[in-house]
Write a protein that holds these residues in place. Structure first.
Motif, PDB file in Angstrom:
ATOM      1  N   GLU A 169       0.828  -1.197   0.000  1.00 32.43           N
ATOM      2  CA  GLU A 169       0.000   0.000   0.000  1.00 32.43           C
ATOM      3  C   GLU A 169       0.871   1.259   0.000  1.00 32.43           C
ATOM      4  O   GLU A 169       1.773   1.409   0.817  1.00 32.43           O
ATOM      5  CB  GLU A 169      -0.926   0.013   1.211  1.00 32.43           C
ATOM      6  N   GLY A 170       0.603   2.127  -0.975  1.00 27.37           N
ATOM      7  CA  GLY A 170       1.365   3.365  -1.095  1.00 27.37           C
ATOM      8  C   GLY A 170       2.698   3.209  -1.792  1.00 27.37           C
ATOM      9  O   GLY A 170       3.475   4.180  -1.851  1.00 27.37           O
ATOM     10  N   PHE A 171       2.975   2.029  -2.370  1.00 31.04           N
ATOM     11  CA  PHE A 171       4.272   1.780  -3.000  1.00 31.04           C
ATOM     12  C   PHE A 171       4.455   2.706  -4.205  1.00 31.04           C
ATOM     13  O   PHE A 171       3.626   2.751  -5.114  1.00 31.04           O
ATOM     14  CB  PHE A 171       4.370   0.316  -3.432  1.00 31.04           C
ATOM     15  N   MET A 172       5.532   3.478  -4.219  1.00 23.88           N
ATOM     16  CA  MET A 172       5.861   4.438  -5.280  1.00 23.88           C
ATOM     17  C   MET A 172       4.672   5.356  -5.591  1.00 23.88           C
ATOM     18  O   MET A 172       4.420   5.712  -6.744  1.00 23.88           O
ATOM     19  CB  MET A 172       6.329   3.709  -6.543  1.00 23.88           C
ATOM     20  N   GLU A 173       3.971   5.762  -4.569  1.00 23.81           N
ATOM     21  CA  GLU A 173       2.743   6.528  -4.746  1.00 23.81           C
ATOM     22  C   GLU A 173       2.980   7.853  -5.469  1.00 23.81           C
ATOM     23  O   GLU A 173       2.214   8.242  -6.358  1.00 23.81           O
ATOM     24  CB  GLU A 173       2.095   6.786  -3.391  1.00 23.81           C
ATOM     25  N   ASP A 174       4.037   8.563  -5.106  1.00 23.54           N
ATOM     26  CA  ASP A 174       4.310   9.853  -5.729  1.00 23.54           C
ATOM     27  C   ASP A 174       4.529   9.718  -7.237  1.00 23.54           C
ATOM     28  O   ASP A 174       4.086  10.564  -8.019  1.00 23.54           O
ATOM     29  CB  ASP A 174       5.538  10.505  -5.087  1.00 23.54           C
ATOM     30  N   PHE A 175       5.201   8.643  -7.644  1.00 26.43           N
ATOM     31  CA  PHE A 175       5.447   8.404  -9.063  1.00 26.43           C
ATOM     32  C   PHE A 175       4.174   7.959  -9.779  1.00 26.43           C
ATOM     33  O   PHE A 175       3.842   8.439 -10.861  1.00 26.43           O
ATOM     34  CB  PHE A 175       6.548   7.354  -9.221  1.00 26.43           C
ATOM     35  N   MET A 176       3.415   7.064  -9.158  1.00 31.83           N
ATOM     36  CA  MET A 176       2.232   6.497  -9.800  1.00 31.83           C
ATOM     37  C   MET A 176       1.062   7.477  -9.845  1.00 31.83           C
ATOM     38  O   MET A 176       0.099   7.249 -10.576  1.00 31.83           O
ATOM     39  CB  MET A 176       1.814   5.205  -9.101  1.00 31.83           C
ATOM     40  N   ASN A 177       1.127   8.560  -9.087  1.00 27.97           N
ATOM     41  CA  ASN A 177       0.079   9.577  -9.173  1.00 27.97           C
ATOM     42  C   ASN A 177      -0.019  10.171 -10.575  1.00 27.97           C
ATOM     43  O   ASN A 177      -1.057  10.731 -10.949  1.00 27.97           O
ATOM     44  CB  ASN A 177       0.337  10.696  -8.162  1.00 27.97           C
ATOM     45  N   TYR A 178       1.057  10.063 -11.352  1.00 26.25           N
ATOM     46  CA  TYR A 178       1.094  10.641 -12.690  1.00 26.25           C
ATOM     47  C   TYR A 178       1.391   9.608 -13.775  1.00 26.25           C
ATOM     48  O   TYR A 178       1.487   9.961 -14.945  1.00 26.25           O
ATOM     49  CB  TYR A 178       2.174  11.734 -12.759  1.00 26.25           C
ATOM     50  N   THR A 179       1.513   8.334 -13.398  1.00 23.50           N
ATOM     51  CA  THR A 179       2.037   7.322 -14.311  1.00 23.50           C
ATOM     52  C   THR A 179       1.017   6.216 -14.562  1.00 23.50           C
ATOM     53  O   THR A 179       0.321   5.775 -13.644  1.00 23.50           O
ATOM     54  CB  THR A 179       3.331   6.710 -13.753  1.00 23.50           C
ATOM     55  N   THR A 180       0.963   5.776 -15.815  1.00 27.02           N
ATOM     56  CA  THR A 180       0.149   4.634 -16.219  1.00 27.02           C
ATOM     57  C   THR A 180       1.044   3.634 -16.947  1.00 27.02           C
ATOM     58  O   THR A 180       1.801   4.018 -17.843  1.00 27.02           O
ATOM     59  CB  THR A 180      -1.005   5.057 -17.135  1.00 27.02           C
ATOM     60  N   ILE A 181       0.941   2.370 -16.565  1.00 21.02           N
ATOM     61  CA  ILE A 181       1.716   1.298 -17.199  1.00 21.02           C
ATOM     62  C   ILE A 181       0.743   0.361 -17.908  1.00 21.02           C
ATOM     63  O   ILE A 181      -0.242  -0.089 -17.316  1.00 21.02           O
ATOM     64  CB  ILE A 181       2.548   0.517 -16.167  1.00 21.02           C
ATOM     65  N   LYS A 182       1.018   0.081 -19.177  1.00 17.50           N
ATOM     66  CA  LYS A 182       0.202  -0.856 -19.938  1.00 17.50           C
ATOM     67  C   LYS A 182       1.088  -1.987 -20.446  1.00 17.50           C
ATOM     68  O   LYS A 182       2.166  -1.744 -20.975  1.00 17.50           O
ATOM     69  CB  LYS A 182      -0.482  -0.156 -21.114  1.00 17.50           C
TER      70      LYS A 182
END
Length: 432
Positions: free
Chosen positions: A137-150
């Motif tokens: 929970e919350g892992f790399m949250e700051d980065f993933m707030n703006y990131t999408t991986i497909k």
């Protein structure tokens, strides 16, 4: 096996109809809707808010029917098959989208009926990851707030034109009937990382460069880095940079630049991958052709084994008036060629949306291609389109398009020699 598949598909459709009727809320996080709400949406939107409350399956689909009244002609050095006015094959899609976990969902699109494959087949699918909470929970949250991986066997994000094209029966987001002459679209196995922050867009991706997946490598290497078609070598790289901002309540501006590059692949399908087929049925096909050329009306520069393509797309919307442009250049060659060839494409669309919630629109598009063709030398193709559309509801769209396309530079033995086609198409689309 066919009967088992048919029963499985029928069961899925029944479950889908039950699921649709039972769902009070079909919305998903970070999702581009397939109905009118998805018009002028490009990459899936990115938000940090979560509506996840457990596993959720969203069944959807699309159906499109056309009445075509197009005539064609050429120099008559090669006789064309006769075509008349009538209905085309109705096309249909089935979409399954599943919220698997908070910030993780799956997409799968199946073509139930299409021009090239009258039988059902899977277009592709992918996982979309907007949070890494399944790790911690919350892992790399700051980065993933703006990131999408497909990750998946999916439609690759090269350029912006593919967001406005008809995808078999999914024609709701295309203001016109036909796609571009050089229809840059492919589905390959790979991964993309997309970052969206304060209007800025950045994407990097890599794929295996193959439309038809196989581990077969029966062909021996001919020379360093060169393989026969059917071998498993090759990779493709994608990148996109752009800016998309709602400047104020009236004005939105977006501009992007994209690149698709491969040093070598057994067979590049960037301009030939759409197995659903062209929207202009039967045009410019020789009378003695063995079957329907499902790519009729399009052009593939046949940069078969090595390709570098660049596309720029400006999009401006002021109130109800919108402009979308495509500037594209592609260079490369087939293995047997000694030098690269180049193909260029230019397209400009002007759409005016009006009425209640912009449910009506009129517009035009000019599309031109010039290319160093492998067979005919320097050629040119020019197309003009005029269209009127009516969103009867968010899920029902009616279109009427007039198209006029001409071919220049094709040799006397080609069906396209002094070729042209023109006429009207009526298209009725449903998407949900």
């Amino acid at each position: 096996m066919r009967k088992i598949f048919q029963k499985t598909l029928a069961t899925a459709l029944i479950l889908g109809s039950i699921g649709v009727s039972a769902q009070s809320n079909r919305d998903l996080d970070n999702y581009r809707y397939t109905d009118k709400r998805g018009v002028n949406v490009f990459e899936a939107p990115k938000t940090t808010e979560s509506g996840f409350d457990g596993l959720k399956v969203r069944f959807g689909g699309a159906s499109t029917l056309q009445f075509q009244g197009i005539s064609h002609e050429n120099s008559e050095s090669v006789r064309l098959q006769p075509i008349g006015s009538n209905f085309n094959l109705a096309t249909a899609n089935l979409d399954i989208d599943v919220a698997l976990y908070d910030g993780v969902r799956m997409h799968l699109r199946t073509f139930l009926s299409s021009r090239h494959h009258h039988e059902t087949y899977v277009k592709g699918g992918y996982f979309q990851i907007d949070k890494l909470d399944f790790i911690k929970e919350g892992f790399m949250e700051d980065f993933m707030n703006y990131t999408t991986i497909k990750i998946g066997h999916m439609e690759n994000n090269y350029g912006d034109a593919h967001f406005r094209r008809s995808d078999n029966a999914q024609t709701m987001h295309n203001p016109f009937v036909g796609n571009l002459i050089m229809d840059s679209y492919t589905t390959e196995v790979g991964a993309e990382v997309l970052v969206q922050k304060n209007g800025f867009i950045g994407m990097l991706g890599i794929t295996n460069g193959k439309l038809n997946q196989s581990v077969d490598k029966s062909e021996e290497e001919l020379s360093p880095g060169i393989y026969e078609e059917g071998s498993s070598g090759g990779a493709s790289f994608l990148a996109k940079l752009g800016y998309d901002k709602q400047i104020n309540s009236d004005l939105r501006v977006r501009i992007t630049g994209s690149i698709y590059n491969t040093g070598y692949v057994p067979n590049s399908y960037l301009y030939a991958a759409d197995r659903a087929g062209s929207r202009y049925y039967g045009v410019m096909i020789a009378a003695d052709a063995a079957g329907d050329d499902f790519r009729s009306g399009r052009y593939n520069p046949n940069l078969k084994n090595s390709i570098s393509a660049i596309m720029f797309n400006p999009f401006i919307k002021y109130k109800g008036l919108e402009f979308f442009g495509t500037i594209e250049t592609a260079s490369g060659k087939a293995t047997a060629e000694l030098e690269d060839r180049t193909a260029n494409q230019l397209a400009a669309e002007l759409i005016y949306r009006f009425g209640k919630n912009e449910n009506l629109y009129i517009g035009g598009r000019y599309n031109a291609v010039d290319s160093e063709d492998m067979t005919h030398g320097d050629i040119a193709i020019k197309r003009s389109q005029l269209v009127a559309g009516w969103f009867m509801t968010n899920n029902i769209l009616m279109k009427m398009e007039y198209v006029n396309q001409k071919y220049e530079g094709f040799g006397a033995t080609s069906t396209l020699n002094e070729g042209k086609f023109n006429g009207v198409i009526l298209e009725a689309a449903i998407s949900f």
